[in-house]
Scaffold this motif. Structure first.
Motif, PDB file in Angstrom:
ATOM      1  N   ALA A 195       0.484  -0.615   0.000  1.00 46.93           N
ATOM      2  CA  ALA A 195       0.000   0.000   0.000  1.00 46.93           C
ATOM      3  C   ALA A 195       0.852   1.081   0.000  1.00 46.93           C
ATOM      4  N   SER A 197       1.008   0.228  -0.966  1.00 47.35           N
ATOM      5  CA  SER A 197       0.860  -0.796  -1.982  1.00 47.35           C
ATOM      6  C   SER A 197       1.310  -2.159  -1.509  1.00 47.35           C
ATOM      7  N   GLU A 224      -3.170  -0.302   0.541  1.00 50.11           N
ATOM      8  CA  GLU A 224      -3.641   0.639  -0.462  1.00 50.11           C
ATOM      9  C   GLU A 224      -4.351  -0.140  -1.557  1.00 50.11           C
ATOM     10  N   SER A 253      -3.563   6.115  -7.915  1.00 45.50           N
ATOM     11  CA  SER A 253      -2.552   5.885  -6.884  1.00 45.50           C
ATOM     12  C   SER A 253      -1.243   5.442  -7.503  1.00 45.50           C
TER      13      SER A 253
END
Length: 525
Positions: free
Chosen positions: A37, A39, A292, A343
């Protein structure tokens, strides 16, 4: 000697040193429930431990136990070259098959069947295969087998074939070395190879029903709409998984799946919608989530026929109350955005369209669209999709647009998606660390079908050839703005990704793509 370092891969150059829209589509299917988050990938956040004992993670102790997992729909096509459903990827492809390179838990690219190196101008990749790797039928994973798989995918018409469209030549330097030559540099080439499974040559004609790969589990049997069973492959070249058997039960109702977890009939629920997670008894189950989410929820337009005028698509966007959808459908979770790259290092800030019914009516009038009637399709088994559609349906009705909502069994939805027999459809896409995954998987089919935009088509191709990271970021930011402006795709928000595990299991993880990772799963205790 030059080193190529990106977020996705670190390679020693000239020395041994990758779905859809179907790759994005959901996995609900109507059938009778089975009872009984940064990844980084996330582990269980409550109830059960989120770490893995060193024994199984390091390829030590194995057990005779079975991991029973609830999946939200059946899988009837086991061919990794044609099945692009997310559920298929994490349930079958990642377990039965291997790829030349794979994602780590952070979506970086690392060796799997091969260690790659690349020449100075990034047009020739050399893959040194793992010595001794074999398929589940006992045949060797050699250069000839790898090239046969790659050529089969390249000759096909699936999304995955586009990952090899720039390949000019594939050769076997020797039995354990494959050389792939590109016609021009492709910055996302290795990321694309993550998606291309290597199939045992003798099973190529039957892989859709009886898959044979070189992964940690071998396909055992499947009973339609009830279960799919995998058995540990003792000839696997990597660390052996702890569980001897994976039994995937088809349970279409997520609450029924959780009830089965409470009763002990299943050990994990592979996909859990927000409505179920919010009501979870944390004394009986634990949420597994990545730190994430790389998943976006969206409506895709058929940008021909009724919706050929972009002003109509923009009007529909102004009538979408994203805040209401976030609150009702996603329990306040996720992030509202207008960006197809929300993202990661390529994140593009795109605000999208505010909720403004007056502006929507103004655009409809300017486009001469009156008495507009549209159909919206969505895959069944996902309550958040139904809730989002109903919120939009209500708002559109107040400005004179009639929107019918049709929840379809997955195979029907997929067929209609491919044929574009919809005006609007709900979909979600789990984007890899490289933004090409979205433009290759979602946008290119639209650009070749209902959405004609030669400029965007050429800019997508050009972005792949850019080797300077900052220039690539800028190129994809421009593309993200173009998608938002012209609206072949209407992004709603990022999706919260969750699975549920019982206290009987430790080490299950969920990566930012929503793939349930069982590599490090072990029986608790």
């Amino acid at each position: 000697m030059r080193h190529l370092r990106t977020r996705h891969v670190t390679l020693t150059v000239a020395a041994v040193a990758l779905i859809g829209a179907l790759a994005a589509c959901s996995s609900g299917i109507n059938s009778t429930p089975t009872t009984g988050a940064s990844s980084a990938a996330g582990t269980a956040t409550s109830g059960s431990a989120g770490t893995t004992p060193a024994s199984s993670a390091a390829g030590g102790a194995t057990t005779d136990e079975t991991l029973t997992m609830a999946i939200p729909s059946d899988i009837s096509n086991f061919d990794p070259a044609t099945n692009q459903l997310i559920q298929y990827i994490y349930a079958i492809r990642n377990n039965v098959f291997s790829t030349l390179v794979k994602y780590d838990t952070n979506l970086g690219v690392e060796p799997d069947l091969a260690t790659p190196s690349v020449n100075d101008d990034s047009t020739e990749y050399t893959f040194a295969l793992r010595p001794g790797a074999i398929f589940q039928d006992g045949t060797p994973v050699d250069a000839a087998a790898v090239i046969a798989s790659l050529k089969s995918v390249a000759a096909g018409k699936s999304i995955y074939s586009t990952y090899l469209s720039g390949v000019s030549k594939m050769t076997a330097k020797d039995a354990t070395t494959v050389v792939v030559t590109l016609s021009e540099p492709n910055a996302a080439f290795l990321d694309g190879l993550v998606n291309i499974a290597i199939v045992a040559p003798d099973s190529a004609k039957t892989v859709g029903k009886t898959p044979v790969g070189s992964g940690p589990y071998a396909f055992d049997h499947a009973t339609a709409n009830r279960e799919i069973v995998l058995k540990r492959f003792d000839g696997y070249y990597g660390n052996k998984p702890a569980y001897a058997t994976i039994d995937m039960k088809v349970i279409t109702d997520p609450q029924v799946a959780v009830n089965n977890l409470y009763s002990g009939a299943v050990d994990a629920v592979s996909e859990a919608p927000t409505s179920v997670v919010k009501q979870l008894d944390t004394g009986k189950g634990a949420v597994v989530a990545p730190q994430e989410s790389n998943s976006i929820a969206m409506f895709e337009f058929n940008s021909s026929g009724k919706l050929a005028d972009p002003r109509i698509r923009q009007a529909l966007a102004y009538a979408l109350n994203k805040s209401a959808i976030q609150k009702i459908a996603y329990g306040g979770d996720g992030t509202i955005t207008g960006s197809v790259i929300p993202s990661g290092p390529f994140a593009a800030k795109v605000d999208g369209y505010p909720y403004d019914l007056d502006k929507a009516k103004e655009l409809l009038a300017a486009a001469g669209a009156s008495d507009l009637t549209l159909n919206l399709t969505l895959p069944s088994g996902h309550p958040e999709a139904t809730q989002a559609a109903q919120i939009w349906q209500s708002a559109l009705g107040s400005i004179g647009v009639k929107l019918s909502v049709d929840a379809q069994e997955t195979s029907v939805w997929v067929d209609n998606y491919v044929k574009r027999t919809y005006d609007v459809t709900f979909n979600f896409f789990n984007e890899s660390g490289d933004p090409n995954s979205f433009f290759n998987t979602i946008m290119l089919p639209h650009l070749k079908d209902d959405y004609k935009n030669p400029t965007m088509l050429s800019e997508i191709a050009e972005a792949l050839t850019i080797t300077d990271q900052q220039k690539r970021i800028a190129a994809y930011a421009t593309l993200a703005e173009q998608v938002n402006e012209d609206l072949p795709i209407l992004v709603i928000q990022t999706r919260p990704l969750t699975a549920i595990t019982s206290s009987r299991v430790t080490g299950l993880q969920l990566n930012p793509l929503g793939w349930l990772l069982i590599d490090n799963a072990t029986p608790a205790g």
